[in-house]
Design an enzyme around this catalytic site. Structure first.
Site, PDB file in Angstrom:
ATOM      1  N   ARG A   1       0.845  -1.188   0.000  1.00 10.79           N
ATOM      2  CA  ARG A   1       0.000   0.000   0.000  1.00 10.79           C
ATOM      3  C   ARG A   1       0.886   1.246   0.000  1.00 10.79           C
ATOM      4  NH1 ARG A   1      -4.800   2.189  -1.416  1.00 10.79           N
ATOM      5  NH2 ARG A   1      -6.071   2.977   0.311  1.00 10.79           N
TER       6      ARG A   1
ATOM      7  N   THR B   1     -10.058   0.169  -9.595  1.00 11.78           N
ATOM      8  CA  THR B   1      -9.028  -0.710  -9.046  1.00 11.78           C
ATOM      9  C   THR B   1      -9.026  -1.920  -9.956  1.00 11.78           C
ATOM     10  OG1 THR B   1      -9.410   0.146  -6.826  1.00 11.78           O
ATOM     11  CG2 THR B   1      -8.457  -2.044  -6.938  1.00 11.78           C
TER      12      THR B   1
ATOM     13  N   THR C   1      -4.164  -0.751  -7.199  1.00 11.72           N
ATOM     14  CA  THR C   1      -4.964   0.381  -7.665  1.00 11.72           C
ATOM     15  C   THR C   1      -4.145   1.656  -7.767  1.00 11.72           C
ATOM     16  OG1 THR C   1      -7.000   1.634  -7.205  1.00 11.72           O
ATOM     17  CG2 THR C   1      -5.652   1.011  -5.308  1.00 11.72           C
TER      18      THR C   1
ATOM     19  N   ASP D   1      -7.663   8.441   0.383  1.00  8.89           N
ATOM     20  CA  ASP D   1      -8.206   7.407   1.268  1.00  8.89           C
ATOM     21  C   ASP D   1      -7.914   7.673   2.737  1.00  8.89           C
ATOM     22  OD1 ASP D   1      -9.592   5.899  -0.508  1.00  8.89           O
ATOM     23  OD2 ASP D   1      -8.102   4.329  -0.733  1.00  8.89           O
TER      24      ASP D   1
ATOM     25  N   SER E   1     -10.126  -0.622   1.124  1.00 13.47           N
ATOM     26  CA  SER E   1     -11.170  -1.644   1.120  1.00 13.47           C
ATOM     27  C   SER E   1     -10.783  -2.866   0.298  1.00 13.47           C
ATOM     28  CB  SER E   1     -12.471  -1.063   0.541  1.00 13.47           C
ATOM     29  OG  SER E   1     -12.995  -0.068   1.380  1.00 13.47           O
TER      30      SER E   1
ATOM     31  N   GLY F   1     -13.662  -1.887  -6.955  1.00 15.51           N
ATOM     32  CA  GLY F   1     -14.959  -1.304  -6.654  1.00 15.51           C
ATOM     33  C   GLY F   1     -14.999  -0.384  -5.459  1.00 15.51           C
ATOM     34  N   GLY F   2     -13.862   0.181  -5.020  1.00 14.70           N
ATOM     35  CA  GLY F   2     -13.911   1.065  -3.859  1.00 14.70           C
ATOM     36  C   GLY F   2     -14.446   0.322  -2.652  1.00 14.70           C
TER      37      GLY F   2
END
Length: 577
Positions: free
Chosen positions: A110, A386, A404, A428, A458, A478-479
């Site tokens: 991340r 994503t 993403t 985010d 997520s 899809g968030g």
């Protein structure tokens, strides 16, 4: 043996350089790879991703002797070329790995906040929170993690030569690939938006004219960057020319990422979140992803109800799914963040005992109410752009990857001279301390921007097993809908015992606590049943599509791998041998 539908000839893709993946040397010719945009069954290895070129890149690695981690790296780097809206080297994500012996691990790549980050950094000169700064500025860019994550996974668990895994992406960028209908439409919609971003405008249009179906997309600067990654590994991105070009663009645009931020970035190996659901093992991503924790929590709650007896796609099961979602997303807002910076109670949230506590708060036929007052202060906007892909090798090693740029095409900023898009993942982080409202903005302390903290996500790459055997590799973009899409995949597999293609194709719904609204895919239920759900107290809305779940299942009777591209994606493809 391979069984498939709707062939795409791999020989036609060979001109793109996809035969360049060559893991361990062998005198035995590699098996032929098949690639399809429909269900593919094989007793060899399998890759399912958003673009056929990427699926082939990974499957050829498998066919030549590489393992699932090697194939996942080749696939992800190829998507960085062929899927610019989400595939990336300028973003980040997560990888969950299950080994043939049943053990598992997770790789966290991340993005991080730069060293100058602070909780009030998205406040404008007027003293108010600014969506523009938070999501559409150079300050919205997080320190990218993808290359470091792939390098760490390869160092620990790969067995092919690194250069061979990167070469397909070099070839795709240098020699080009054919623009599909989906990509042409996507790039066409972006032309006007890219006008303020010269490098993006130049790379993704033809002097301001949209690419058309059948055109060849060439990306010379990206090819040069991929060559540096091929030749220098991780350092080819985080040090030297690539890092310098990125830092110079940040300085030009008022961003805060420096060469020091890039040099300091590290991917991390973490223990997966693990749970059980009606005898199935659930292996998913831990914080800074909220996905695995929320997924296991929802499954624990649903385990106390006769979901199978309710039947798929009716008001009763929809009500119980919504109420489980509501409670998990409330706890997500209250507790979930980067566990390196916050005390995240994952063990409690994923325990059966906690589910036993909250399950009685669900009324059989009456909706609960979501309110910002339920927390001290409520996650922010999260894009659906994503991408997820799944890999299984012939030995049973399974890899689930979701990564993403955050928004579609991330920040819209392409690094001049380097050819890759930058993320807008700082969006985010919560926008400002205490900023929680009914629209879904959340201001809890744990997920505020701080130096080198990773923003909450997520993304929910997940692997299912049972009795020591692999069952499925699943996930979705899809968030915030990602978590609930994966929940549907599990419920469809376990409770409703659907065939793999139907597990993926079945309609889905979403609720995220705030805003207090259920959103159902068109066709999830009839309008009359929707009225019944509304009569229970739910605000019901409809949407055309939720998620794109490119998955792999194991046929329990034959042991074959069954690759299932999501039919919601016209370019998704399974490749195997």
């Amino acid at each position: 043996m391979i069984r498939r539908h709707f062939f795409l000839h791999v020989t036609a893709l060979a001109a793109l350089g996809l035969g360049a993946c060559r893991p361990p040397e062998s005198d035995v010719p590699a098996p032929e790879v098949a690639v399809v945009r429909d269900v593919l069954a094989s007793d060899g290895g399998m890759v399912v991703s958003a673009y056929p070129e990427a699926s082939v890149a990974g499957a050829e690695v498998l066919a030549a002797g590489g393992n699932a981690v090697d194939a996942a790296i080749a696939t992800g780097l190829a998507l960085a070329v062929t899927h610019p809206a989400a595939g990336n080297i300028g973003g980040g994500g997560f990888m969950v790995i299950r080994f043939p012996d049943g053990s598992s691990t997770a790789i966290d790549f991340r993005e991080k906040a730069p060293l100058r980050a602070h909780p009030e950094m998205f406040v404008g000169e007027d003293g108010e929170y600014s969506y523009q700064i938070h999501h559409r500025s150079h300050l919205a860019v997080g320190v990218p993690g993808t290359v470091a994550g792939f390098a760490l996974a390869h160092e620990k668990y790969g067995n092919a030569e690194w250069a061979g895994l990167v070469e397909p992406s070099v070839a795709l960028a240098r020699d080009g690939f054919v623009v599909s209908e989906r990509l042409a439409g996507s790039l066409g919609r972006m032309v006007d938006r890219f006008r303020d971003y010269p490098a993006s405008y130049a790379q993704f249009s033809r002097d301001g004219e949209p690419y058309e179906v059948g055109d060849t997309l060439l990306q010379a600067d990206l090819a040069a960057t991929m060559e540096r990654i091929r030749d220098e590994g991780r350092d080819g991105f985080y040090l030297g020319m690539t890092a310098r070009l990125l830092a110079e663009e940040m300085e030009r645009g008022g961003g805060w990422i420096t060469e020091e931020d890039l040099a300091r970035y590290e991917a991390k190996e973490r223990e997966p979140v693990r749970g059980t659901y009606r005898g199935y093992d659930v292996i998913s991503m831990p914080p800074p992803s909220s996905g695995g924790t929320a997924l296991v929590q929802m499954l624990n709650v649903l385990e106390g109800f006769d979901v199978a007896g309710m039947g798929a796609g009716n008001p009763e099961v929809a009500h119980h799914l919504i109420e489980a979602m509501r409670r998990a997303f409330r706890d997500r807002a209250m507790f979930l963040a980067d566990s390196d910076f916050a005390d995240v109670p994952v063990e409690r949230l994923t325990s059966k005992a906690y589910a036993d506590e909250i399950r009685p708060t669900i009324q059989p036929a009456a909706a609960s109410v979501s309110a910002p007052a339920d927390v001290d202060a409520a996650a922010d906007w999260e894009s659906s752009e994503t991408t997820h892909y799944s890999v299984v090798d012939a030995d049973g090693m399974a890899v689930s990857v979701t990564y993403t740029l955050e928004g579609g095409y991330g920040s819209y900023i392409t690094v001049p001279g380097a050819g890759f898009l930058l993320n807008n993942e700082m969006g985010d982080f919560n926008g400002r301390p205490g900023l929680t409202n009914e629209s879904g903005l959340i201001g809890t302390d744990a997920n505020l921007a701080r130096p080198e903290q990773r923003m909450l996500s997520s993304m929910t790459p997940t692997i299912l097993a049972r009795d020591g055997e692999l069952v499925a590799v699943i996930g979705s973009p899809g968030g915030r809908t990602i978590i609930n899409t994966v929940l549907h995949l599990v419920v469809n597999t376990v409770d409703f015992a659907l065939a793999p293609a139907d597990v993926v194709a079945a309609k889905r719904l979403h609720h995220q606590w705030l805003p207090d609204r259920a959103r159902l895919e068109n066709g999830y239920m009839s309008e009359a049943d929707g009225d019944v759900l509304a009569a229970m107290g739910h605000e019901v809305g409809w949407t055309g599509s939720q998620g794109i779940a490119h998955c792999i299942f194991v046929d329990g009777a034959t042991g074959e791998l069954v690759g299932v591209p999501d039919p919601r994606d016209s370019d998704g493809a399974a490749a195997g041998y």
